[in-house]
Design a protein around this motif. Structure first.
Motif, mmCIF file in Angstrom:
data_model
loop_
_atom_site.group_PDB
_atom_site.id
_atom_site.type_symbol
_atom_site.label_atom_id
_atom_site.label_comp_id
_atom_site.label_asym_id
_atom_site.label_seq_id
_atom_site.Cartn_x
_atom_site.Cartn_y
_atom_site.Cartn_z
ATOM 1 N N ASN A 70 41.586 43.304 44.768
ATOM 2 C CA ASN A 70 42.654 44.138 45.310
ATOM 3 C C ASN A 70 43.605 43.275 46.130
ATOM 4 N N GLY A 71 44.898 43.448 45.871
ATOM 5 C CA GLY A 71 45.888 42.674 46.604
ATOM 6 C C GLY A 71 47.158 43.462 46.826
ATOM 7 N N GLY A 72 47.099 44.464 47.675
ATOM 8 C CA GLY A 72 48.291 45.256 47.976
ATOM 9 C C GLY A 72 48.252 46.619 47.347
ATOM 10 N N GLU A 73 48.068 46.672 46.034
ATOM 11 C CA GLU A 73 47.993 47.965 45.352
ATOM 12 C C GLU A 73 46.534 48.381 45.280
ATOM 13 N N GLY A 74 46.222 49.525 45.865
ATOM 14 C CA GLY A 74 44.831 49.953 45.911
ATOM 15 C C GLY A 74 44.108 49.293 47.067
ATOM 16 N N ASN A 75 42.863 49.631 47.262
ATOM 17 C CA ASN A 75 42.020 49.052 48.294
ATOM 18 C C ASN A 75 40.572 49.240 47.880
ATOM 19 N N VAL A 76 39.649 48.677 48.646
ATOM 20 C CA VAL A 76 38.258 48.744 48.219
ATOM 21 C C VAL A 76 37.737 50.171 48.193
ATOM 22 N N GLU A 77 38.210 51.033 49.102
ATOM 23 C CA GLU A 77 37.708 52.409 49.096
ATOM 24 C C GLU A 77 38.137 53.142 47.825
ATOM 25 N N ARG A 78 39.402 52.985 47.436
ATOM 26 C CA ARG A 78 39.871 53.596 46.196
ATOM 27 C C ARG A 78 39.173 52.961 45.001
ATOM 28 N N CYS A 79 38.931 51.656 45.091
ATOM 29 C CA CYS A 79 38.243 50.940 44.021
ATOM 30 C C CYS A 79 36.817 51.451 43.864
ATOM 31 N N SER A 134 25.523 37.225 33.125
ATOM 32 C CA SER A 134 26.633 36.306 33.426
ATOM 33 C C SER A 134 27.441 35.929 32.188
ATOM 34 N N THR A 135 26.977 36.304 30.988
ATOM 35 C CA THR A 135 27.758 36.045 29.775
ATOM 36 C C THR A 135 28.712 37.188 29.466
ATOM 37 N N ARG A 136 28.641 38.269 30.245
ATOM 38 C CA ARG A 136 29.515 39.426 30.021
ATOM 39 C C ARG A 136 30.201 39.796 31.339
ATOM 40 N N LEU A 137 31.195 38.988 31.692
ATOM 41 C CA LEU A 137 31.923 39.182 32.944
ATOM 42 C C LEU A 137 33.388 39.504 32.655
ATOM 43 N N ALA A 138 33.946 40.355 33.511
ATOM 44 C CA ALA A 138 35.376 40.675 33.434
ATOM 45 C C ALA A 138 35.960 40.660 34.829
ATOM 46 N N VAL A 139 37.258 40.419 34.919
ATOM 47 C CA VAL A 139 37.977 40.428 36.203
ATOM 48 C C VAL A 139 39.196 41.321 36.070
ATOM 49 N N TRP A 140 39.383 42.200 37.039
ATOM 50 C CA TRP A 140 40.542 43.104 37.080
ATOM 51 C C TRP A 140 41.294 42.835 38.374
ATOM 52 N N GLY A 141 42.560 42.435 38.263
ATOM 53 C CA GLY A 141 43.372 42.173 39.440
ATOM 54 C C GLY A 141 44.523 43.153 39.546
ATOM 55 N N LEU A 142 44.788 43.626 40.778
ATOM 56 C CA LEU A 142 45.875 44.574 41.023
ATOM 57 C C LEU A 142 46.880 43.962 41.982
ATOM 58 N N GLY A 143 48.182 44.009 41.638
ATOM 59 C CA GLY A 143 49.212 43.457 42.508
ATOM 60 C C GLY A 143 49.010 41.960 42.675
ATOM 61 N N HIS A 144 48.940 41.502 43.924
ATOM 62 C CA HIS A 144 48.655 40.093 44.176
ATOM 63 C C HIS A 144 47.277 39.713 43.668
ATOM 64 N N GLY A 145 46.379 40.702 43.581
ATOM 65 C CA GLY A 145 45.067 40.445 43.003
ATOM 66 C C GLY A 145 45.149 40.057 41.540
ATOM 67 N N ALA A 146 46.180 40.552 40.835
ATOM 68 C CA ALA A 146 46.384 40.165 39.432
ATOM 69 C C ALA A 146 46.774 38.696 39.336
ATOM 70 N N VAL A 147 47.542 38.218 40.310
ATOM 71 C CA VAL A 147 47.905 36.796 40.337
ATOM 72 C C VAL A 147 46.651 35.958 40.597
ATOM 73 N N ALA A 148 45.817 36.397 41.559
ATOM 74 C CA ALA A 148 44.572 35.683 41.844
ATOM 75 C C ALA A 148 43.677 35.659 40.617
ATOM 76 N N ALA A 149 43.595 36.787 39.890
ATOM 77 C CA ALA A 149 42.786 36.853 38.671
ATOM 78 C C ALA A 149 43.351 35.933 37.600
ATOM 79 N N ARG A 160 35.060 36.809 30.132
ATOM 80 C CA ARG A 160 35.420 36.995 28.723
ATOM 81 C C ARG A 160 36.557 37.999 28.579
ATOM 82 N N ALA A 161 36.807 38.776 29.648
ATOM 83 C CA ALA A 161 37.869 39.784 29.603
ATOM 84 C C ALA A 161 38.557 39.840 30.955
ATOM 85 N N LEU A 162 39.883 40.008 30.940
ATOM 86 C CA LEU A 162 40.665 40.128 32.166
ATOM 87 C C LEU A 162 41.632 41.286 32.049
ATOM 88 N N ILE A 163 41.803 42.007 33.158
ATOM 89 C CA ILE A 163 42.776 43.091 33.249
ATOM 90 C C ILE A 163 43.750 42.709 34.352
#
Length: 291
Positions: A70-79, A134-149, A160-163
């Motif tokens: 999470n990086g600006g859009e959304g937060n851990v509680e909403r997540c 650990s062979t089935r991992l994905a990362v989802w980044g929102l806002g600045h979190g998308a840049v970090a991802a 193996r997958a990114l959002i």
């Protein structure tokens, strides 16, 4: 009459004071399958405390893992609230605020090196869990979190997958045409020299070859980061061999909210789950539609 008014005021004050003393429900108390996922990362003399929560699936064995940045859009509680549905699919979900957001210490430095370090550390922790495959991992980044991802994708081949949602993927080209609000936001965090902008550019740091699936989501009415940033990234990823899906929302601005959930779940189902789990979820969805 005056005495009655005094009593009303006194009761109101007492109620107000009592309300202030009663703490709100913690995230962990709201959800029995949620636990803290906090950690620290150090960069030189600076130490960053990172806020996170892990939502555990009820499925037994080593399950796929999703890291949400999470990086600006959304937060851990909403997540965490959203993660309940993903955990029901049999996926362990770690929700993390990158430096400078939510309860994580900062500043963000416009998704600088501390954000990349925090993202990698969070992925390390998730991958090391005995209940995560650990062979089935994905990362989802929102806002600045998308840049970090995206920057994590540039240097780490484990996901193996990114959002990527509502991110700025090429700040070098964005800066000259960025809206004033976006420019001021960047200036509050860093001086936008060409070197600094290049360091934070997902596109400028892409490896020559990628073997991952990427879902890019962006609002066509985003007044902070134009949708052209997402289109440019999609083209650059396809050239490098990534399997890219895009979803551009015609009426949406920067914060896409819950409208992304159908695409998100379908993408995770197709890229993280085994055939048996996919069949089970598809059967459940058909049953719910018929009910």
């Amino acid at each position: 009459m005056r005495l009655a008014r005094l009593w009303i005021v006194a009761i109101a004050l007492a109620t107000s004071m009592l309300a202030c003393r009663i703490p709100g429900k913690s995230i962990e108390s709201k959800y029995k399958n949620v636990h803290q996922f906090n950690f620290d990362v150090a960069m030189g003399p600076e130490n960053y405390h990172i806020e996170g929560y892990l939502t555990r699936s009820a499925e037994n064995g080593r399950r796929p893992g999703l890291l949400v940045l999470n990086g600006g859009e959304g937060n851990v509680e909403r997540c965490v609230q959203m993660s309940q549905g993903i955990a029901a699919m049999g996926i362990q979900v770690a929700c993390v605020n990158i430096p400078g957001y939510g309860g994580s210490s900062g500043p963000s430095r416009f998704v600088g090196q501390p954000s990349v370090l925090a993202s990698r550390r969070a992925l390390d922790m998730l991958a090391a869990r005995t209940d995560v495959d650990s062979t089935r991992l994905a990362v989802w980044g929102l806002g600045h979190g998308a840049v970090a991802a995206g920057l994590l994708m540039d240097y780490d081949s484990r996901p193996r997958a990114l959002i990527l949602e509502s991110g700025c993927y090429d700040p070098i080209t964005l800066w000259p045409q960025a809206p004033l609000r976006t420019k001021l936001s960047i200036l509050r965090e860093v001086w936008p020299s060409k070197r600094i902008l290049k360091e934070r550019s997902v596109i400028a740091n892409l490896p020559p070859k990628l073997e991952c699936s990427v879902l890019i989501m962006h609002g066509e009415r985003d007044n902070r980061v134009p949708v052209g940033q997402a289109v440019k990234l999609a083209d650059a990823l396809r050239v490098r061999g990534a399997k890219v899906s895009t979803r551009y929302f015609p009426q949406a601005s920067h914060d896409l909210g819950k409208r992304v959930e159908p695409e998100l779940r379908a993408f995770l189902r197709d890229n993280l789950l085994d055939n048996e789990s996919r069949r089970r979820i598809l059967t459940l969805h058909k049953t719910l539609k018929l009910a």
